[in-house]
Design an enzyme around this catalytic site. Structure first.
Site, PDB file in Angstrom:
ATOM      1  N   PHE A   1     -10.628 -19.985  -3.793  1.00  0.00           N
ATOM      2  CA  PHE A   1     -10.459 -19.482  -2.435  1.00  0.00           C
ATOM      3  C   PHE A   1     -11.822 -19.457  -1.763  1.00  0.00           C
ATOM      4  O   PHE A   1     -12.869 -19.420  -2.426  1.00  0.00           O
ATOM      5  CB  PHE A   1      -9.848 -18.077  -2.467  1.00  0.00           C
ATOM      6  CG  PHE A   1      -8.407 -18.025  -2.013  1.00  0.00           C
ATOM      7  CD1 PHE A   1      -7.485 -18.945  -2.457  1.00  0.00           C
ATOM      8  CD2 PHE A   1      -7.973 -17.035  -1.148  1.00  0.00           C
ATOM      9  CE1 PHE A   1      -6.168 -18.898  -2.052  1.00  0.00           C
ATOM     10  CE2 PHE A   1      -6.660 -16.967  -0.729  1.00  0.00           C
ATOM     11  CZ  PHE A   1      -5.739 -17.905  -1.179  1.00  0.00           C
TER      12      PHE A   1
ATOM     13  N   ASP B   1       0.970   0.971  14.570  1.00  0.00           N
ATOM     14  CA  ASP B   1       1.500   2.305  14.882  1.00  0.00           C
ATOM     15  C   ASP B   1       0.741   3.420  14.163  1.00  0.00           C
ATOM     16  O   ASP B   1       0.371   4.427  14.771  1.00  0.00           O
ATOM     17  CB  ASP B   1       2.984   2.373  14.519  1.00  0.00           C
ATOM     18  CG  ASP B   1       3.789   1.241  15.127  1.00  0.00           C
ATOM     19  OD1 ASP B   1       3.598   0.959  16.321  1.00  0.00           O
ATOM     20  OD2 ASP B   1       4.593   0.626  14.417  1.00  0.00           O
TER      21      ASP B   1
ATOM     22  N   HIS C   1      -5.463 -12.980  12.275  1.00  0.00           N
ATOM     23  CA  HIS C   1      -4.825 -12.837  10.970  1.00  0.00           C
ATOM     24  C   HIS C   1      -4.977 -11.453  10.354  1.00  0.00           C
ATOM     25  O   HIS C   1      -4.059 -10.952   9.722  1.00  0.00           O
ATOM     26  CB  HIS C   1      -5.424 -13.885  10.018  1.00  0.00           C
ATOM     27  CG  HIS C   1      -4.851 -13.862   8.635  1.00  0.00           C
ATOM     28  ND1 HIS C   1      -3.514 -14.109   8.389  1.00  0.00           N
ATOM     29  CD2 HIS C   1      -5.430 -13.619   7.426  1.00  0.00           C
ATOM     30  CE1 HIS C   1      -3.294 -14.037   7.078  1.00  0.00           C
ATOM     31  NE2 HIS C   1      -4.428 -13.725   6.479  1.00  0.00           N
TER      32      HIS C   1
ATOM     33  N   ALA D   1       0.832  -1.205   0.000  1.00  0.00           N
ATOM     34  CA  ALA D   1       0.000   0.000   0.000  1.00  0.00           C
ATOM     35  C   ALA D   1       0.865   1.252   0.000  1.00  0.00           C
ATOM     36  O   ALA D   1       0.609   2.211  -0.738  1.00  0.00           O
ATOM     37  CB  ALA D   1      -0.956  -0.002   1.193  1.00  0.00           C
ATOM     38  N   GLY D   2       1.895   1.264   0.846  1.00  0.00           N
ATOM     39  CA  GLY D   2       2.761   2.425   0.921  1.00  0.00           C
ATOM     40  C   GLY D   2       3.545   2.663  -0.346  1.00  0.00           C
ATOM     41  O   GLY D   2       3.653   3.801  -0.834  1.00  0.00           O
TER      42      GLY D   2
ATOM     43  N   GLN E   1     -10.350 -10.744  12.140  1.00  0.00           N
ATOM     44  CA  GLN E   1     -10.388 -12.034  11.443  1.00  0.00           C
ATOM     45  C   GLN E   1      -9.350 -13.003  11.997  1.00  0.00           C
ATOM     46  O   GLN E   1      -8.194 -12.640  12.220  1.00  0.00           O
ATOM     47  CB  GLN E   1     -10.118 -11.846   9.948  1.00  0.00           C
ATOM     48  CG  GLN E   1     -10.202 -13.143   9.154  1.00  0.00           C
ATOM     49  CD  GLN E   1     -10.141 -12.897   7.660  1.00  0.00           C
ATOM     50  OE1 GLN E   1      -9.060 -12.774   7.095  1.00  0.00           O
ATOM     51  NE2 GLN E   1     -11.299 -12.804   7.018  1.00  0.00           N
TER      52      GLN E   1
ATOM     53  N   HIS F   1      -7.547 -16.558  10.990  1.00  0.00           N
ATOM     54  CA  HIS F   1      -7.338 -17.471   9.866  1.00  0.00           C
ATOM     55  C   HIS F   1      -7.511 -18.897  10.362  1.00  0.00           C
ATOM     56  O   HIS F   1      -6.958 -19.267  11.405  1.00  0.00           O
ATOM     57  CB  HIS F   1      -5.939 -17.292   9.279  1.00  0.00           C
ATOM     58  CG  HIS F   1      -5.795 -17.866   7.903  1.00  0.00           C
ATOM     59  ND1 HIS F   1      -5.727 -19.222   7.673  1.00  0.00           N
ATOM     60  CD2 HIS F   1      -5.729 -17.276   6.684  1.00  0.00           C
ATOM     61  CE1 HIS F   1      -5.612 -19.440   6.372  1.00  0.00           C
ATOM     62  NE2 HIS F   1      -5.622 -18.269   5.751  1.00  0.00           N
TER      63      HIS F   1
ATOM     64  N   LEU G   1       1.331 -18.874   9.132  1.00  0.00           N
ATOM     65  CA  LEU G   1       0.198 -19.011   8.232  1.00  0.00           C
ATOM     66  C   LEU G   1       0.345 -20.222   7.311  1.00  0.00           C
ATOM     67  O   LEU G   1       1.391 -20.417   6.695  1.00  0.00           O
ATOM     68  CB  LEU G   1       0.069 -17.740   7.390  1.00  0.00           C
ATOM     69  CG  LEU G   1      -1.015 -17.723   6.326  1.00  0.00           C
ATOM     70  CD1 LEU G   1      -2.398 -17.779   6.954  1.00  0.00           C
ATOM     71  CD2 LEU G   1      -0.880 -16.477   5.446  1.00  0.00           C
TER      72      LEU G   1
ATOM     73  N   GLU H   1      -4.678 -20.257   2.649  1.00  0.00           N
ATOM     74  CA  GLU H   1      -5.960 -20.759   2.180  1.00  0.00           C
ATOM     75  C   GLU H   1      -5.817 -21.465   0.831  1.00  0.00           C
ATOM     76  O   GLU H   1      -6.631 -22.299   0.457  1.00  0.00           O
ATOM     77  CB  GLU H   1      -6.932 -19.587   2.052  1.00  0.00           C
ATOM     78  CG  GLU H   1      -8.372 -19.985   1.826  1.00  0.00           C
ATOM     79  CD  GLU H   1      -9.305 -18.823   2.103  1.00  0.00           C
ATOM     80  OE1 GLU H   1     -10.207 -18.611   1.287  1.00  0.00           O
ATOM     81  OE2 GLU H   1      -9.139 -18.153   3.131  1.00  0.00           O
TER      82      GLU H   1
ATOM     83  N   ARG I   1     -13.313 -10.500   5.758  1.00  0.00           N
ATOM     84  CA  ARG I   1     -12.596 -10.357   4.491  1.00  0.00           C
ATOM     85  C   ARG I   1     -12.462 -11.697   3.789  1.00  0.00           C
ATOM     86  O   ARG I   1     -12.138 -12.706   4.419  1.00  0.00           O
ATOM     87  CB  ARG I   1     -11.201  -9.776   4.723  1.00  0.00           C
ATOM     88  CG  ARG I   1     -10.369  -9.697   3.439  1.00  0.00           C
ATOM     89  CD  ARG I   1      -9.010  -9.097   3.700  1.00  0.00           C
ATOM     90  NE  ARG I   1      -8.136  -9.936   4.499  1.00  0.00           N
ATOM     91  CZ  ARG I   1      -7.406 -10.952   4.025  1.00  0.00           C
ATOM     92  NH1 ARG I   1      -7.491 -11.308   2.745  1.00  0.00           N
ATOM     93  NH2 ARG I   1      -6.602 -11.627   4.827  1.00  0.00           N
TER      94      ARG I   1
ATOM     95  N   ARG J   1     -13.711 -17.466   5.798  1.00  0.00           N
ATOM     96  CA  ARG J   1     -12.776 -17.749   6.886  1.00  0.00           C
ATOM     97  C   ARG J   1     -13.431 -17.774   8.262  1.00  0.00           C
ATOM     98  O   ARG J   1     -13.060 -18.573   9.113  1.00  0.00           O
ATOM     99  CB  ARG J   1     -11.638 -16.714   6.863  1.00  0.00           C
ATOM    100  CG  ARG J   1     -10.703 -16.934   5.702  1.00  0.00           C
ATOM    101  CD  ARG J   1      -9.630 -15.884   5.623  1.00  0.00           C
ATOM    102  NE  ARG J   1      -8.707 -16.211   4.547  1.00  0.00           N
ATOM    103  CZ  ARG J   1      -7.693 -15.439   4.170  1.00  0.00           C
ATOM    104  NH1 ARG J   1      -7.487 -14.278   4.790  1.00  0.00           N
ATOM    105  NH2 ARG J   1      -6.895 -15.803   3.185  1.00  0.00           N
TER     106      ARG J   1
END
Length: 560
Positions: free
Chosen positions: A113, A207, A340, A14-15, A226, A228, A238, A241, A375, A272
């Site tokens: 999925f 943060d 998760h 995202a950043g 959520q 998992h 993890l 999935e 999600r 999930r």
């Protein structure tokens, strides 16, 4: 003091995508990251990224699956935009250098999925997040930007009705430094370390969400956490999935494929929250395996064959062999749910804008809301890229029309004052001990199944730990990589957010998606078809509510 037009905090997908968008818009950009960008938690995402790119699939089906998966709490205007951008986003990432797995005919390989009406999860074996992160970082490396690496954001500076910049802590020198900016994008990822058993990295301490909250930004839907279904038992690593998407099955201690009782139509490929509750229900009913690290169920891949397991689930093979001492080609994997993902986060619109002028957010730190109460797997990687780009463009546009910003020495001094107090104490609380107590409290009282009594007890305990944190002590007086100090900074952030989760969960007297109240087992659309908004007040989170945006899909029972 440093000065830039746009500051992006966080260097995951995202950043990086926000920074690229802002650079392409002609702005002067800096990225502030507590980690090297290629160590960002985006690289831990394994299974894939959703996009309706095949002739048999459709964008509308992806939209509907996401709306249904959200238990109808997702904002449908945001979901429609999100799903329409999926195909172009995947193609763009391929052009940036991401190497996706291929089907025999050369097309993009796709796997099934949970909660999806069609196999639309595009993948790079079981290292999809890392493949995307590497491709984007290499492409971003051709752009001009400034990187502040191993810097922790500690305060957002807001004055005169808008963002002025941030104060950050440089781990290498121990200095607090102001960075002035016309706009700020927070893309700091999740806060999963609020829980002890989590698939999140140690850096995932919320943060950015906390500093936004402290600066007056609203948080949305924090009660929706959520879990998992399949995390490796001892380590909580993890197990993607994608393992179930490739045909993996879950069995209890009696050898039963128990998902037939909970999701008879799709079995292990239910959403999930459904699979996680099913596993916990089996264990609580006495049908789990016993082990030194608690009870668990089996995830079986043996029937898929050696070639398929080792080629499509390379990382799962490696993790199982290294950290559990078992070979998934010939042995079942011991699994149990672990925290998760946070559906909640900093409340934003589709462009990433918050209620604080000049502040934008994207990725798991934000809540658009496309995930609502739950999600779907494969939507998180897509979210980082679609809304990272949107936030970067919006932040660039805001900066282009905004005057000079200023972070003063007084701002930096105020941000550094708590840390100086912690270091000057001769006795006090150990931040690591407080963190552990917080994690145990959240595990015990604010888990997959919740009750009024548990939530009240959890809230009292979290608030007691917060009171003790006021007397936290940092015993390490060094300046270079003082992990005792960063531990205290992070623990303070997580305690702020833990309280918002418990308060929101106690108030929401229904079961919806990942929020499951034993004492209110039904979804209550008449009273609770609304978003929870938390604003920081003198006595803790002040709750208000906002409507859910509808376009085409009316709520109905969610059955898999």
């Amino acid at each position: 003091m440093h000065r830039h037009e746009v500051v992006v905090v966080g260097a995951g997908l995202a950043g990086q995508r926000a920074a690229l968008a802002a650079v392409e818009a002609g702005r002067e950009v800096a990225i502030v990251s507590k980690l090297h960008p290629l160590r960002s938690h985006s690289g831990a995402a394994q299974g894939g990224i959703n996009a309706a790119v095949g002739k048999e699939d459709s964008v509308d089906t992806h939209i509907y699956d996401t709306v249904k998966g959200s238990d109808y709490l997702g904002d449908q205007d945001a979901i429609e935009h999100f799903c329409r951008e999926a195909g172009p986003t995947v193609i763009e990432m391929e052009h940036f250098g991401t190497i996706f797995s291929r089907a025999p005919d050369g097309s993009l390989a796709r796997r099934a999925f949970g909660g999806a009406g069609f196999p639309r999860t595009i993948y790079a074996a079981d290292r999809t997040g890392l493949a995307l992160l590497q491709g984007l970082w290499e492409h971003l490396g051709t752009a001009r930007f400034t990187l502040y690496q191993e810097w922790d954001v500690t305060q957002l500076v807001v004055r005169d009705g808008r963002v002025q910049g941030i104060v950050a802590f440089d781990r290498k020198t121990g200095d607090f430094t102001g960075i002035a900016a016309k706009s700020v994008v927070l893309a700091t990822g999740p806060a999963g370390r609020i829980y002890g058993r989590t698939t999140n990295a140690h850096s995932c301490t919320g943060d950015g969400i906390a500093v936004a909250y402290e600066a007056g930004a609203q948080l949305k839907d924090m009660e929706f956490v959520q879990f998992h279904p399949t995390a490796l038992l001892e380590s909580s690593i993890l197990i993607t999935e994608g393992a179930r998407g490739e045909g993996g099955i879950l069995k209890n201690a009696a050898g039963e494929r128990f998902m037939s009782k909970y999701a008879p139509h799709v079995l292990e490929l239910a959403s999930r929250d459904v699979v996680s509750r099913a596993i916990v229900t089996e264990v609580l009913g006495g049908h789990g395996f016993d082990g030194p690290y608690g009870q668990y169920v089996h995830l079986e891949l043996m029937h898929l064959g050696k070639e398929k397991v080792e080629s499509r689930l390379q990382e799962i093979c490696d993790y199982s062999r290294r950290f559990a001492g078992i070979d998934p080609v010939t042995q079942p994997i011991p699994v149990y749910p672990a925290q998760h993902y946070m559906m909640g986060g900093i409340s934003t619109d589709i462009r990433g804008a918050t209620n604080v002028a000049g502040l934008f957010a994207a990725g798991e730190a934000a809540c658009v809301s496309i995930h609502g109460a739950n999600r779907l797997g494969g939507n998180s990687l897509l979210e980082t890229l679609v809304f990272g780009k949107e936030a970067g463009m919006a932040a660039a546009a805001f900066a282009a029309k905004t005057g000079t910003s200023e972070v003063t020495p007084a701002d930096v001094d105020a941000a550094a004052a708590p840390s100086r107090a912690w270091s000057n104490r001769s006795d006090g609380e150990d931040p690591s001990a407080l963190r552990t107590e917080m994690q145990r409290t959240m595990e015990r009282y604010v888990g997959i199944y919740r009750t009024e009594a548990d939530l009240l007890e959890g809230l009292q305990r979290i608030r007691a730990v917060r009171q003790r944190f006021a007397n936290v002590r940092v015993v390490d007086r060094s300046h270079v990589y003082n992990l005792n100090l960063t531990d205290a900074l992070e623990t303070g952030h997580m305690l702020e957010l833990a309280e918002t989760i418990v308060v929101g969960a106690y108030a929401r007297t229904e079961s919806r998606g990942a929020h499951s109240r034993v004492d209110f087992p039904k979804r209550d659309d008449a009273r609770w078809m609304k978003h929870t908004i938390a604003t920081r007040g003198p006595d803790g989170p002040a709750l208000s509510y906002a409507p859910v945006a509808y376009t085409r899909w009316e709520p109905k029972e969610r059955v898999y």
